[in-house]
Design an enzyme around this catalytic site. Structure first.
Site, PDB file in Angstrom:
ATOM      1  N   HIS A 100     -17.507  32.158  57.402  1.00 39.95           N
ATOM      2  CA  HIS A 100     -18.972  32.117  57.338  1.00 39.95           C
ATOM      3  C   HIS A 100     -19.454  31.090  56.310  1.00 39.95           C
ATOM      4  CE1 HIS A 100     -19.044  35.440  60.068  1.00 39.95           C
ATOM      5  NE2 HIS A 100     -18.521  36.271  59.195  1.00 39.95           N
TER       6      HIS A 100
ATOM      7  N   ASP B 192     -15.693  36.407  66.076  1.00 41.77           N
ATOM      8  CA  ASP B 192     -16.094  37.459  65.142  1.00 41.77           C
ATOM      9  C   ASP B 192     -16.329  38.801  65.826  1.00 41.77           C
ATOM     10  OD1 ASP B 192     -16.909  38.851  62.926  1.00 41.77           O
ATOM     11  OD2 ASP B 192     -18.466  37.460  62.319  1.00 41.77           O
TER      12      ASP B 192
END
Length: 446
Positions: free
Chosen positions: A263, A314
């Site tokens: 991220h 994810d």
């Protein structure tokens, strides 16, 4: 197990090549030659290297679409997390394996041929370890084998619920490991891949634990969530007097060979530049980051500093290599109010995105044989259908652009893993079986 494939058009490290024969032995490319030298199976279409998916939570595939209702308070990552905690309480080994195998099958159908599984569902619902402490890890390995995808298993080290030793909550008891138990998880065998460490985040491990893991397993892939949320950044500054990426870089040696910062959404300009200098990979998950309302990483500034990235799916709210790259570019367009933000003069936007994600993903997963159609690499190919309407007028780089920005998964005709076609006519060869197992697992959770 030798074979030859005649590729009609292929994207290689040397650029686009037409009518080349790829020689394969035990799943690895051993040579590439011009067509016309002996028999070879013809592969019509556009052959691309398979992409690595550098960040997956496989069990969350079964949650996709089930959290899209606004609550009484403003929805955010943190409210979504509470729903995830409630869901995970119901999963056992059989359910995890069935869900993961189905998710990995979908990844193959979507252009991913390797996955890094950030695996933190370790124990029984009450927090006690299974008789085999690696039971759930071994189910992930079995799921990857059933689907036929390459695997980097990343057992997660989870020790606390917040900075400075805040005790874990009851909802996190399935994730928490002491050092001895974690070391036993790191002994899990991954025959069709490798293993690495995954300190969950700076809020979930102590700095001592982070250093212990990094020094104990030197040389293995090391992945960590970092700076995903503004609250995480604020809490880190309150606890340590510095933001999380600055704290990470000051605690362990983050280097090019092994580290993936997942991220990094709220990296400040100085942190972005420092990451770029280390040559560590930033693991971007644009669809999940959009779904959770995380924010936008300034990829344009990062690439201008020669930063390197890969992509992951994810939470698996949607599984599509094309859509991840498209969402990444579109986020930058909205941020900078320009078009083709991540493109460059010598390559189209689609080709630059694809090749950057290929290189970064291969490094982050330590899949040394991933990364291109070339000798010494795995024979992993994604074949696009030239007859798909969105590709009809496209040539060379524009074929990638048409796939990423227009056609999506529908243009994928065949996928080869280690030279074996695991997807044919857009459909995984074991879809019926894996789909039945998946539906049975979910019916037991209702």
């Amino acid at each position: 197990m030798a074979s030859k494939l005649h590729l009609e058009l292929a994207l290689t490290p040397d650029g686009w090549r037409r009518d080349v024969v790829v020689r394969i032995d035990h799943g690895v490319i051993v040579g590439i030659e011009e067509a016309g030298h002996g028999q070879a199976q013809r592969v019509s279409g556009v052959a691309l290297p398979g992409l690595p998916n550098l960040h997956s939570h496989a069990f969350q595939r079964a949650m996709a679409g089930l959290t899209e209702r606004r609550g009484s308070e403003a929805d955010s990552f943190w409210t979504w997390r509470e729903a995830m905690y409630r869901f995970v309480e119901r999963l056992g080994p059989d359910e995890l394996e069935a869900i993961a195998a189905f998710a990995y099958m979908e990844m193959l159908e979507a252009g991913f041929t390797w996955v890094a599984e950030f695996h933190y569902l370790h124990h029984q619902p009450d927090g006690r370890p299974y008789d085999n402490v690696a039971e759930m890890s071994e189910r992930i390995v079995a799921a990857a084998d059933a689907a036929g995808i390459g695997l980097t298993l990343l057992p997660v080290l989870y020790r606390q619920s917040g900075f400075l030793g805040k005790p874990p909550t009851p909802a996190q008891r399935r994730f928490v490991c002491d050092r001895d138990r974690y070391a036993r998880l790191m002994e899990t065998r991954v025959p069709a891949g490798n293993i690495g460490i995954a300190p969950h985040s700076l809020r979930a491990v102590t700095l001592d634990d982070l250093q212990w893991a990094a020094l104990t397993w030197t040389g293995l892939p090391a992945h960590i969530h970092v700076a995903e949320q503004t609250r995480e950044v604020d809490d880190c500054i309150a606890a340590h007097g510095r933001p999380p990426i600055d704290l990470l870089l000051g605690t362990v040696e983050v280097d090019a060979r092994r580290w993936c910062l997942v991220h990094a959404t709220h990296a400040n300009a100085d942190e972005r530049a420092r990451i770029a200098r280390t040559k560590a990979i930033v693991g971007l998950c644009p669809i999940t980051e959009a779904n959770l309302g995380d924010g936008l990483f300034d990829a344009a500034a990062f690439l201008a500093e020669d930063g390197q990235f890969g992509i992951g799916s994810d939470s698996l709210i949607r599984i599509s290599a094309a859509d991840e790259l498209r969402t990444l570019e579109y986020g930058q367009r909205l941020m900078h109010r320009q078009r083709n933000v991540l493109g460059e003069a010598t390559r189209s936007t689609g080709r630059r995105l694809f090749e950057a994600a290929l290189a970064g993903g291969a490094r982050a997963t330590d899949a040394s044989t991933m990364g291109g159609i070339a000798p010494g690499k795995r024979a992993d190919f994604v074949v696009l259908d030239r007859q798909h309407a969105s590709l009809a007028a496209a040539q060379d780089d524009s074929l990638l652009d048409a796939w990423l920005f227009a056609a999506d998964n529908a243009a994928i005709k065949t996928v080869y893993c280690r030279g074996v076609p695991v997807v044919q006519n857009g459909r995984h060869v074991a879809r019926d079986e894996l789909g039945q197992r998946y539906r049975k697992a979910l019916s037991g959770l209702a």
